[in-house]
Scaffold this active site. Structure first.
Site, PDB file in Angstrom:
ATOM      1  N   HIS A  20       0.824  -1.208   0.000  1.00 28.01           N
ATOM      2  CA  HIS A  20       0.000   0.000   0.000  1.00 28.01           C
ATOM      3  C   HIS A  20       0.859   1.260   0.000  1.00 28.01           C
ATOM      4  CE1 HIS A  20      -4.268  -1.272   0.765  1.00 28.01           C
ATOM      5  NE2 HIS A  20      -3.627  -2.422   0.829  1.00 28.01           N
ATOM      6  N   ASP A 119      -4.335   6.775   1.916  1.00 30.59           N
ATOM      7  CA  ASP A 119      -4.869   5.492   1.503  1.00 30.59           C
ATOM      8  C   ASP A 119      -6.388   5.604   1.628  1.00 30.59           C
ATOM      9  OD1 ASP A 119      -3.506   2.424   1.411  1.00 30.59           O
ATOM     10  OD2 ASP A 119      -5.674   2.527   1.728  1.00 30.59           O
TER      11      ASP A 119
HETATM   12  C1  U2F Z   1      -1.904  -6.479  -0.728  1.00 26.18           C
HETATM   13  O1  U2F Z   1      -1.112  -7.153  -1.676  1.00 26.18           O
HETATM   14  P1  U2F Z   1       0.303  -7.912  -1.690  1.00 26.18           P
HETATM   15  O2  U2F Z   1       1.373  -7.006  -1.264  1.00 26.18           O
HETATM   16  O3  U2F Z   1       0.269  -9.221  -1.007  1.00 26.18           O
HETATM   17  O4  U2F Z   1       0.420  -8.288  -3.262  1.00 26.18           O
HETATM   18  P2  U2F Z   1       0.359  -7.447  -4.592  1.00 26.18           P
HETATM   19  O5  U2F Z   1      -0.716  -6.426  -4.603  1.00 26.18           O
HETATM   20  O6  U2F Z   1       0.290  -8.448  -5.662  1.00 26.18           O
HETATM   21  O7  U2F Z   1       1.755  -6.705  -4.636  1.00 26.18           O
HETATM   22  C2  U2F Z   1       2.958  -7.384  -4.598  1.00 26.18           C
HETATM   23  C3  U2F Z   1       4.004  -6.424  -5.146  1.00 26.18           C
HETATM   24  O8  U2F Z   1       5.303  -6.895  -4.805  1.00 26.18           O
HETATM   25  C4  U2F Z   1       6.099  -7.025  -5.966  1.00 26.18           C
HETATM   26  C5  U2F Z   1       5.140  -7.126  -7.124  1.00 26.18           C
HETATM   27  C6  U2F Z   1       3.960  -6.274  -6.659  1.00 26.18           C
HETATM   28  O9  U2F Z   1       4.189  -4.916  -6.985  1.00 26.18           O
HETATM   29  O10 U2F Z   1       5.739  -6.636  -8.308  1.00 26.18           O
HETATM   30  N1  U2F Z   1       6.949  -8.237  -5.804  1.00 26.18           N
HETATM   31  C7  U2F Z   1       8.245  -8.191  -6.193  1.00 26.18           C
HETATM   32  O11 U2F Z   1       8.712  -7.183  -6.725  1.00 26.18           O
HETATM   33  N2  U2F Z   1       9.043  -9.295  -5.998  1.00 26.18           N
HETATM   34  C8  U2F Z   1       8.568 -10.428  -5.422  1.00 26.18           C
HETATM   35  O12 U2F Z   1       9.351 -11.378  -5.288  1.00 26.18           O
HETATM   36  C9  U2F Z   1       7.202 -10.489  -5.039  1.00 26.18           C
HETATM   37  C10 U2F Z   1       6.419  -9.369  -5.242  1.00 26.18           C
HETATM   38  C11 U2F Z   1      -3.167  -7.313  -0.519  1.00 26.18           C
HETATM   39  F1  U2F Z   1      -2.807  -8.521   0.003  1.00 26.18           F
HETATM   40  C12 U2F Z   1      -3.905  -7.473  -1.838  1.00 26.18           C
HETATM   41  O13 U2F Z   1      -5.067  -8.244  -1.631  1.00 26.18           O
HETATM   42  C13 U2F Z   1      -4.237  -6.115  -2.438  1.00 26.18           C
HETATM   43  O14 U2F Z   1      -4.798  -6.286  -3.731  1.00 26.18           O
HETATM   44  C14 U2F Z   1      -2.963  -5.267  -2.542  1.00 26.18           C
HETATM   45  C15 U2F Z   1      -3.239  -3.862  -3.033  1.00 26.18           C
HETATM   46  O15 U2F Z   1      -4.147  -3.200  -2.235  1.00 26.18           O
HETATM   47  O16 U2F Z   1      -2.287  -5.194  -1.284  1.00 26.18           O
END
Ligand code: U2F
Length: 453
Positions: A20, A119
């Site tokens: 976020h 946010d």
């Molecule tokens: C929360 O999401 P997360 O942080 O669990 O997951 P994503 O929204 O998919 O974001 C992961 C980010 O981390 C990066 C990837 C994404 O930008 O490119 N990344 C990386 O660079 N290298 C890695 O090895 C693994 C990931 C929540 F859990 C979700 O339900 C929501 O949709 C989201 C947005 O609000 O936030």
């Protein structure tokens, strides 16, 4: 009276968990670069600030200053392993923890706050902004479907009736939700759970229509009808994404050589696996994925957040070392852009969904919480760019079945074509004449006090 831009002070309130704070900072960095005379104060926890500001030098930070806020954890707090626990404490500490740090920033800079960028979760900013005679621009970091669902929670509850969730009941009364079911909605929405996080989302739904504008990390072509519906609910809707294309990104180093390794792999042959920044699937599902990769002889890159030697089957790392790579934190976007990648196994976090769209890679989705089920259902049934799993669990057979669909079937080819179509629309939106570019200008003007609407 309109105050000159050099008196402007934008307070940025980040949510310090999941992905976020980083997208919000990236958006604000672009705005700050275009308004050097405006002061930006960025509020998040010490831990979150240390992570999102890491590697940024003075020159990249420009007119943005980080301020640490309290995380609300009780003294001697021992993590239970449930990632939601610290979030619940944090939500209880709001908004007092932000207020304290905001007062400090006003004192330090000698400037009153003229605009809040937060946010979208932070319902309390509606009152704060009113009290400060400031503008308020919340950023929704997830997709348009869950946003519409959250602001329609009362309507959804009324329509679904008092019997609680009927998993298979269609949400045909909400614009753009055709083909989606009650069971796909974020947990806690239909039943209206009373935990701090669900309550926050409920209050968010009531507060967002009061915002000057609601920004979203999306692009209008993702779902035109939902966009139109959101426009009727808000004073202004600003699609300003996908951020991977529209805002500066922090660089993830390729320490483990994923990209050179991909160069040696065949076109569209590699499986990329990542469950984002919060989730670790249960042990039996990790084993199922590993067994399927081995049996199907799929080359793979697995961004693994735990200890792979301990958590993956005995000998798996050794046996697969020539056709697979298990890495800690991967340069995900660069990997997904590589022509050797054929599919992404994901939890359906919105940032990952956008990464896959921009990379032109179809998905296998195993949602865990929040917006992830709705994202999965949307990409399977609305956009047709991915598949979910039978009973939503990885077994070896099920993993092999869905890999076969995406990698080797006609249906998989169609998914790839459709994801490439969405990719083109995303590129257009972020291009010089695109909607997201124009919306960004409006966003920046609101922050600088140049937009009067
Ligand atoms: C929360 O999401 P997360 O942080 O669990 O997951 P994503 O929204 O998919 O974001 C992961 C980010 O981390 C990066 C990837 C994404 O930008 O490119 N990344 C990386 O660079 N290298 C890695 O090895 C693994 C990931 C929540 F859990 C979700 O339900 C929501 O949709 C989201 C947005 O609000 O936030």
């Amino acid at each position: 009276a309109v105050c000159p831009t050099d008196d402007r002070h934008v307070a940025v309130l980040a949510f310090p968990y999941g992905t976020h704070a980083a997208p919000l900072l990236n958006l604000v960095r672009r705005a700050a670069a275009e308004a050097p005379e405006v002061t930006f104060s960025f509020f998040s926890t010490k831990r979150s600030n240390a992570s999102v500001f890491a590697g940024l030098n003075e020159e990249q930070l420009l007119n943005i200053r980080p301020y640490d806020i309290e995380d609300g954890l009780p003294e001697g707090f021992v993590p239970s392993g449930n990632p939601q626990d610290p979030v619940a404490y944090f939500v209880k500490a709001m908004p007092a923890n932000y207020r304290t740090a905001m007062n400090e920033a006003v004192e330090k800079t000698g400037r009153q706050i003229t605009c809040l960028v937060s946010d979208a979760f932070f319902w309390f900013c509606a009152d704060m902004a009113e009290e400060m005679h400031a503008k308020w621009v919340p950023l929704w970091t997830a997709g348009p479907h869950p946003l519409l669902a959250h602001i329609s929670s009362q309507q959804i509850r009324e329509k679904l009736g008092p019997d609680g969730v009927r998993e298979n009941k269609e949400i045909d009364f909400l614009t753009g939700f055709n083909g989606l079911k009650a069971g796909d909605l974020p947990e806690g929405l239909v039943e209206m759970a009373e935990d701090p996080f669900s309550m926050m989302l409920e209050k968010m739904g009531e507060a967002l229509p009061r915002a000057t504008a609601v920004a979203i990390n999306s692009f209008s072509a993702v779902h035109i009808r939902i966009g139109q519906e959101l426009e009727t609910r808000f004073q202004m809707l600003l699609n300003v994404g996908p951020f991977i294309l529209t805002t500066p990104q922090s660089v993830t180093l390729d320490d483990e050589g994923c990209l050179p390794w991909l160069n040696s792999q065949e076109d569209k042959s590699v499986v990329y696996i990542s469950f984002g920044s919060v989730i670790m699937p249960p042990p039996d599902e990790l084993t199922a994925i590993a067994d399927a990769l081995e049996e199907g002889k799929y080359p793979f890159i697995w961004a693994f957040r735990g200890n792979p030697e301990k958590q993956l089957p005995d000998g798996f790392m050794e046996r697969t070392k020539t056709h697979g790579k298990v890495v800690g934190w991967a340069p995900q976007m660069q990997i997904l852009k590589h022509s050797a990648v054929g599919v992404c196994i994901t939890h359906g976090g919105w940032n990952s969904v956008l990464d896959c769209i921009v990379g032109g890679v179809p998905m296998i989705c195993r949602p865990f919480f929040g917006d992830q089920s709705l994202n999965t259902a949307t990409l399977e049934h609305v956009w047709e760019i991915g598949v979910g799993l039978e009973d939503n669990v990885f077994t070896k057979e099920e993993t092999l079945r869905v890999l076969e669909i995406v990698m080797s079937s006609e249906k998989g080819m169609m998914m790839r074509e459709k994801v490439l179509e969405l990719k083109d629309l995303a590129m257009e939106a972020a291009g010089p004449e695109g909607d997201s570019t124009k919306n960004f200008c409006t966003f920046a003007d609101i922050l600088s006090g140049l937009h009067h609407g």
